[in-house]
Scaffold this motif. Structure first.
Motif, PDB file in Angstrom:
ATOM      1  N   ASP A  64       0.645 -49.214  -7.975  1.00 18.84           N
ATOM      2  CA  ASP A  64       1.795 -48.497  -7.408  1.00 18.84           C
ATOM      3  C   ASP A  64       2.689 -47.929  -8.508  1.00 18.84           C
ATOM      4  OD1 ASP A  64       1.254 -48.634  -4.721  1.00 18.84           O
ATOM      5  OD2 ASP A  64       2.398 -50.469  -4.373  1.00 18.84           O
ATOM      6  N   ALA A  65       2.882 -48.712  -9.573  1.00 14.83           N
ATOM      7  CA  ALA A  65       3.745 -48.268 -10.672  1.00 14.83           C
ATOM      8  C   ALA A  65       3.158 -47.034 -11.358  1.00 14.83           C
ATOM      9  CB  ALA A  65       3.928 -49.395 -11.681  1.00 14.83           C
ATOM     10  N   PHE A  66       1.840 -47.030 -11.554  1.00 16.99           N
ATOM     11  CA  PHE A  66       1.217 -45.878 -12.196  1.00 16.99           C
ATOM     12  C   PHE A  66       1.206 -44.657 -11.282  1.00 16.99           C
ATOM     13  CE2 PHE A  66      -0.555 -48.719 -15.487  1.00 16.99           C
ATOM     14  CZ  PHE A  66      -0.296 -47.932 -16.585  1.00 16.99           C
ATOM     15  N   ILE A  67       1.064 -44.875  -9.982  1.00 19.63           N
ATOM     16  CA  ILE A  67       1.128 -43.759  -9.039  1.00 19.63           C
ATOM     17  C   ILE A  67       2.517 -43.133  -9.075  1.00 19.63           C
ATOM     18  CG2 ILE A  67       1.125 -43.149  -6.585  1.00 19.63           C
ATOM     19  CD1 ILE A  67      -1.175 -45.157  -6.220  1.00 19.63           C
ATOM     20  N   GLU A  68       3.551 -43.971  -9.109  1.00 16.06           N
ATOM     21  CA  GLU A  68       4.919 -43.456  -9.211  1.00 16.06           C
ATOM     22  C   GLU A  68       5.129 -42.722 -10.534  1.00 16.06           C
ATOM     23  OE1 GLU A  68       7.986 -46.276  -8.494  1.00 16.06           O
ATOM     24  OE2 GLU A  68       7.208 -46.866  -6.540  1.00 16.06           O
ATOM     25  N   TYR A  69       4.552 -43.272 -11.588  1.00 19.35           N
ATOM     26  CA  TYR A  69       4.645 -42.658 -12.910  1.00 19.35           C
ATOM     27  C   TYR A  69       4.064 -41.246 -12.878  1.00 19.35           C
ATOM     28  CZ  TYR A  69       3.818 -42.241 -18.013  1.00 19.35           C
ATOM     29  OH  TYR A  69       3.790 -41.828 -19.326  1.00 19.35           O
ATOM     30  N   MET A  70       2.914 -41.096 -12.231  1.00 16.85           N
ATOM     31  CA  MET A  70       2.290 -39.780 -12.116  1.00 16.85           C
ATOM     32  C   MET A  70       3.125 -38.850 -11.235  1.00 16.85           C
ATOM     33  SD  MET A  70      -1.829 -40.388 -11.903  1.00 16.85           S
ATOM     34  CE  MET A  70      -1.865 -41.923 -10.971  1.00 16.85           C
ATOM     35  N   ILE A  91       2.295 -32.705 -19.910  1.00 15.47           N
ATOM     36  CA  ILE A  91       0.970 -33.058 -19.393  1.00 15.47           C
ATOM     37  C   ILE A  91       0.177 -33.817 -20.448  1.00 15.47           C
ATOM     38  CG2 ILE A  91      -1.275 -32.079 -18.717  1.00 15.47           C
ATOM     39  CD1 ILE A  91       0.309 -29.869 -17.249  1.00 15.47           C
ATOM     40  N   PHE A  92       0.255 -33.362 -21.686  1.00 17.16           N
ATOM     41  CA  PHE A  92      -0.461 -34.035 -22.770  1.00 17.16           C
ATOM     42  C   PHE A  92       0.008 -35.482 -22.903  1.00 17.16           C
ATOM     43  CE2 PHE A  92      -0.731 -35.478 -27.161  1.00 17.16           C
ATOM     44  CZ  PHE A  92      -2.048 -35.226 -27.478  1.00 17.16           C
ATOM     45  N   GLU A  93       1.310 -35.687 -22.906  1.00 12.25           N
ATOM     46  CA  GLU A  93       1.866 -37.025 -23.093  1.00 12.25           C
ATOM     47  C   GLU A  93       1.439 -37.974 -21.979  1.00 12.25           C
ATOM     48  OE1 GLU A  93       6.203 -39.096 -24.078  1.00 12.25           O
ATOM     49  OE2 GLU A  93       6.104 -36.986 -23.482  1.00 12.25           O
ATOM     50  N   LEU A  94       1.534 -37.523 -20.735  1.00 10.36           N
ATOM     51  CA  LEU A  94       1.150 -38.381 -19.617  1.00 10.36           C
ATOM     52  C   LEU A  94      -0.356 -38.629 -19.610  1.00 10.36           C
ATOM     53  CD1 LEU A  94       1.804 -39.979 -17.112  1.00 10.36           C
ATOM     54  CD2 LEU A  94       1.791 -37.865 -15.783  1.00 10.36           C
ATOM     55  N   SER A  95      -1.140 -37.612 -19.916  1.00 15.99           N
ATOM     56  CA  SER A  95      -2.606 -37.766 -19.938  1.00 15.99           C
ATOM     57  C   SER A  95      -3.039 -38.808 -20.966  1.00 15.99           C
ATOM     58  CB  SER A  95      -3.279 -36.424 -20.237  1.00 15.99           C
ATOM     59  OG  SER A  95      -3.015 -35.483 -19.223  1.00 15.99           O
ATOM     60  N   LEU A  98      -2.163 -42.330 -19.561  1.00 16.22           N
ATOM     61  CA  LEU A  98      -3.078 -42.745 -18.493  1.00 16.22           C
ATOM     62  C   LEU A  98      -4.455 -43.096 -19.054  1.00 16.22           C
ATOM     63  CD1 LEU A  98      -2.179 -40.121 -15.726  1.00 16.22           C
ATOM     64  CD2 LEU A  98      -1.485 -42.524 -15.838  1.00 16.22           C
ATOM     65  N   THR A  99      -4.920 -42.288 -19.993  1.00 15.49           N
ATOM     66  CA  THR A  99      -6.234 -42.544 -20.593  1.00 15.49           C
ATOM     67  C   THR A  99      -6.229 -43.858 -21.367  1.00 15.49           C
ATOM     68  OG1 THR A  99      -6.652 -40.171 -20.799  1.00 15.49           O
ATOM     69  CG2 THR A  99      -7.985 -41.636 -22.153  1.00 15.49           C
ATOM     70  N   GLU A 100      -5.124 -44.143 -22.019  1.00  7.61           N
ATOM     71  CA  GLU A 100      -5.040 -45.353 -22.834  1.00  7.61           C
ATOM     72  C   GLU A 100      -5.064 -46.612 -21.967  1.00  7.61           C
ATOM     73  OE1 GLU A 100      -3.162 -48.620 -24.980  1.00  7.61           O
ATOM     74  OE2 GLU A 100      -1.926 -47.383 -23.678  1.00  7.61           O
ATOM     75  N   ILE A 154      -9.525 -31.176 -18.715  1.00  5.22           N
ATOM     76  CA  ILE A 154      -9.131 -32.478 -18.167  1.00  5.22           C
ATOM     77  C   ILE A 154     -10.170 -33.539 -18.520  1.00  5.22           C
ATOM     78  CG2 ILE A 154      -8.789 -33.755 -16.013  1.00  5.22           C
ATOM     79  CD1 ILE A 154      -7.537 -31.167 -14.869  1.00  5.22           C
ATOM     80  N   LYS A 155     -11.438 -33.187 -18.391  1.00  6.20           N
ATOM     81  CA  LYS A 155     -12.520 -34.131 -18.689  1.00  6.20           C
ATOM     82  C   LYS A 155     -12.496 -34.541 -20.153  1.00  6.20           C
ATOM     83  CE  LYS A 155     -16.220 -36.260 -17.067  1.00  6.20           C
ATOM     84  NZ  LYS A 155     -16.113 -37.279 -15.975  1.00  6.20           N
ATOM     85  N   GLN A 156     -12.043 -33.644 -20.989  1.00  8.52           N
ATOM     86  CA  GLN A 156     -11.976 -33.888 -22.427  1.00  8.52           C
ATOM     87  C   GLN A 156     -11.122 -35.121 -22.750  1.00  8.52           C
ATOM     88  OE1 GLN A 156     -10.145 -30.628 -24.524  1.00  8.52           O
ATOM     89  NE2 GLN A 156     -12.017 -30.187 -25.649  1.00  8.52           N
ATOM     90  N   ASP A 157     -10.097 -35.365 -21.928  1.00  9.95           N
ATOM     91  CA  ASP A 157      -9.187 -36.479 -22.193  1.00  9.95           C
ATOM     92  C   ASP A 157      -9.908 -37.824 -22.223  1.00  9.95           C
ATOM     93  OD1 ASP A 157      -7.090 -34.701 -22.335  1.00  9.95           O
ATOM     94  OD2 ASP A 157      -6.474 -34.993 -20.256  1.00  9.95           O
ATOM     95  N   GLU A 158     -11.023 -37.921 -21.511  1.00 12.60           N
ATOM     96  CA  GLU A 158     -11.764 -39.181 -21.469  1.00 12.60           C
ATOM     97  C   GLU A 158     -12.337 -39.553 -22.834  1.00 12.60           C
ATOM     98  OE1 GLU A 158     -14.627 -39.226 -18.323  1.00 12.60           O
ATOM     99  OE2 GLU A 158     -13.183 -38.547 -16.814  1.00 12.60           O
TER     100      GLU A 158
END
Length: 221
Positions: A64-70, A91-95, A98-100, A154-158
């Protein structure tokens, strides 16, 4: 801001979860027990149960916390070239964040053990992806971005998941900060047309990258 965020109990729960997240990132969800969780949170089991009655409740709070964060990501009107640069940085910062946190093992175990929570998280991530894709498309239409496949960006972030790894960092003699700076520049050059790169204020982004570096490094070691 949601009303519950000003609630004292919510704030305490959030602080406890922040202590737990690096541990879950490394060890996954399935095998961790409540006594281990209490130890990582540096509280007694009795205190833990005052805030979370089950492990499932802890996982639900995290999701829930991450959903709110997004959902708090600001998608304000894009009226100038500079506004596209600012949005790109957000977008870069949030991506990166989330990836981390959403490692492969975390997502796999969430899907296997808590499918309802996984579905909620996955749906929120899909909604965010659609917003990001719409941003890319608007930039292309306005002649600010290169005509590039947004889904590939977007896929690159993985790729970052494999790089935020102690073995990878030591083997390649590279730091988290070097990865983030190079990746930021890579994304910027891929996306923005050369004549539009001046729309991005890199001086604003560097302190954010330093903060991300400290957070990620602290969680790795």
């Amino acid at each position: 801001m949601n009303n519950h965020k000003s609630d004292k109990k919510y704030k305490t729960r959030a602080k406890l979860i922040i202590k737990l997240l690096p541990y879950l990132r490394k060890n996954g969800l399935q095998s961790v027990r409540m006594d281990e969780i209490a130890k990582v949170m540096e509280i007694s089991r009795a205190t833990l149960y005052k805030y979370f009655s089950t492990k499932e409740e802890i996982i639900g709070f995290i999701v829930d916390a991450f959903i709110e964060y997004m959902n708090e990501e600001t998608f304000y009107p894009l009226e100038t070239d500079q506004s596209f640069g600012t949005r790109f940085q957000q977008i870069f910062e949030l991506s990166v964040s989330l990836t981390e946190y959403f490692t492969d093992i975390f997502l796999q175990e969430l899907e296997a053990s808590y499918p309802d929570w996984y579905d909620r998280l996955n749906e929120a991530m899909k909604q965010r992806e659609q917003l990001v894709l719409a941003f890319y498309e608007e930039g292309i239409q306005k002649g600010i971005f290169n005509d590039i496949n947004g889904k590939l960006l977007i896929k690159q972030d993985e790729l970052l998941r494999g790089m935020f790894n102690v073995k990878y960092l030591m083997t390649n003699q590279i730091t988290v900060q070097q990865i983030l700076v190079d990746y930021y520049n890579l994304k910027k050059i891929q996306l923005f047309k050369p004549e539009k790169l001046s729309a991005i204020d890199d001086a604003i982004m560097m302190p954010r990258i330093e903060y991300l570096t400290q957070k990620i490094t602290r969680n790795l070691f």
